[in-house]
Design an enzyme around this catalytic site. Sequence first.
Site, PDB file in Angstrom:
ATOM      1  N   HIS A 102      34.982  45.717  39.395  1.00 34.53           N
ATOM      2  CA  HIS A 102      35.176  44.165  38.981  1.00 34.53           C
ATOM      3  C   HIS A 102      36.516  43.928  38.667  1.00 34.53           C
ATOM      4  O   HIS A 102      36.912  42.864  39.200  1.00 34.53           O
ATOM      5  CB  HIS A 102      34.405  44.238  37.678  1.00 34.53           C
ATOM      6  CG  HIS A 102      34.144  42.590  37.223  1.00 34.53           C
ATOM      7  ND1 HIS A 102      33.308  41.699  37.533  1.00 34.53           N
ATOM      8  CD2 HIS A 102      34.760  41.794  36.482  1.00 34.53           C
ATOM      9  CE1 HIS A 102      33.382  40.464  37.048  1.00 34.53           C
ATOM     10  NE2 HIS A 102      34.659  40.602  36.621  1.00 34.53           N
ATOM     11  N   GLU A 103      37.157  44.590  37.764  1.00 39.39           N
ATOM     12  CA  GLU A 103      38.507  44.359  37.409  1.00 39.39           C
ATOM     13  C   GLU A 103      39.510  44.465  38.658  1.00 39.39           C
ATOM     14  O   GLU A 103      40.313  43.582  38.851  1.00 39.39           O
ATOM     15  CB  GLU A 103      39.128  45.198  36.207  1.00 39.39           C
ATOM     16  CG  GLU A 103      38.068  45.092  34.949  1.00 39.39           C
ATOM     17  CD  GLU A 103      37.983  43.438  34.330  1.00 39.39           C
ATOM     18  OE1 GLU A 103      39.133  42.744  34.921  1.00 39.39           O
ATOM     19  OE2 GLU A 103      36.968  43.142  33.699  1.00 39.39           O
ATOM     20  N   HIS A 106      39.536  41.359  40.664  1.00 38.33           N
ATOM     21  CA  HIS A 106      40.549  40.184  40.208  1.00 38.33           C
ATOM     22  C   HIS A 106      41.984  40.569  40.419  1.00 38.33           C
ATOM     23  O   HIS A 106      42.787  40.066  40.760  1.00 38.33           O
ATOM     24  CB  HIS A 106      40.394  40.045  38.574  1.00 38.33           C
ATOM     25  CG  HIS A 106      39.140  39.415  37.940  1.00 38.33           C
ATOM     26  ND1 HIS A 106      38.656  38.424  38.485  1.00 38.33           N
ATOM     27  CD2 HIS A 106      38.256  40.151  37.037  1.00 38.33           C
ATOM     28  CE1 HIS A 106      37.437  38.192  38.079  1.00 38.33           C
ATOM     29  NE2 HIS A 106      37.224  39.257  37.143  1.00 38.33           N
TER      30      HIS A 106
END
Length: 447
Positions: A102-103, A106
């Site tokens: 997820h990170e 980004h």
Amino acid sequence: MLLNISSSPISHRNPHFLSNFTNPTSYFPRRSKTHLPKSHLFPNLSSLSNQSLKNRVLFGNKRCPDGERIRFRTRAISGIDLGSFESVLEATAVLTAIIVVHESGHFLAASLQGIHVSKFAIGFGPILAKFDFNNVEYSLRAFPLGGFVGFPDNDPDSEIPIDDENLLKNRPTLDRSIVVSAGIIANVIFAYAIIFAQVLSVGLPVQEAFPGVLVPEVKTFSAASRDGLLSGDVILAVDGIELSKTGPDAVSKVVDIVKRNPKGNVLFRVERGNQDFDIRVTPDKNFDGTGKIGVQLSPNVRITKVRPRNIPETFRFAGKEFMGLSSNVLDGLKQTFFNFSQTASQVAGPVAIIAVGAEVARSNIDGLYQFAALLNINLAVINLLPLPALDGGTLALILLEAVRGGRKLPVEVEQGIMSSGIMLVLFLGLFLIVKDTLSLDFIKEML
């Protein structure tokens, strides 16, 4: 993150979990300094009827010859069982990988657009380990509530000019929207990749249900052991109530009757081998006043594996499975919001998610495929909600800015909104960690 572990339409395999775990949910907090921090793990394990996939994860991936009856491991009635250290590590590794993905979404979306990034962290709070590379601090932190990607936009120690066009806050709304939504997209892609790998490598389990409830395990010195129940028995009826082949309802009936009769008598009609006979069991009294007999239960099912014959069929199976899991996650989220008074007590945190994952790992390593896929889908869906501290909340602020003709909200207002969301999520996270820890079996035994 809402972890809705239920069944998918492709296989119709819905074994049922015994305890109150259904739709683990999570939320994702942020730090006002960086725009994109988030915590990831506060599951809502709500209605039993919607949790069948979690149950399928636990019960549906056992290898067995066609037609052979399987011994399933499920959660014990009394509480949360973390099981072996190895299974806990496996579940923690799955959880950590999902947060990293997820990170990373980004991080990559920002880096590929030339946007300045200052930090990449897994966890929150004090730094346990860190290193610097290309002007980015990578760190592992003490509290495993998620992670964050840091941007130097509002960092007073940053040497980057505040009007630098490559600061996130100075980029057009489209660029910022891509960065904020990239974590969600990364989890969706990862979930599909996991399901595709499962279909290709081990196939998808399909279950055929039979009447009754299977007893995979009887705890030593428990009421069930004392009164004659054995591992492998099939409970056909309880107190005269016949148990149908609909797994979740059948398991729930047994659990409810046992809980209502501490120190009473419960009559079980049991199938053992080729014989049917009655056994009376006197449930012990649990610490909360409910009855317990010390068994694990699962639906009485037989499992076979469906494997694709070619690559196009692999994509078709994976697509149907992905859509089925996504539909169940959305249904679980809807139930959480529209029946919150009934599901609030079943909200759980990182400890409970790891407990579920550990149980999956103990049951069969194949089950970790769907456990990981569900966590990814839950993380993506919950992060889309337009709430402070979630990616959806940040996207909502960007949309509001676009509607206002490019005029941003005052910095104090925006930071106040995000900070309030962070504080709420962190408070809930710590509360749920304590609650889940107190629900662990070995903690209960010490109290």
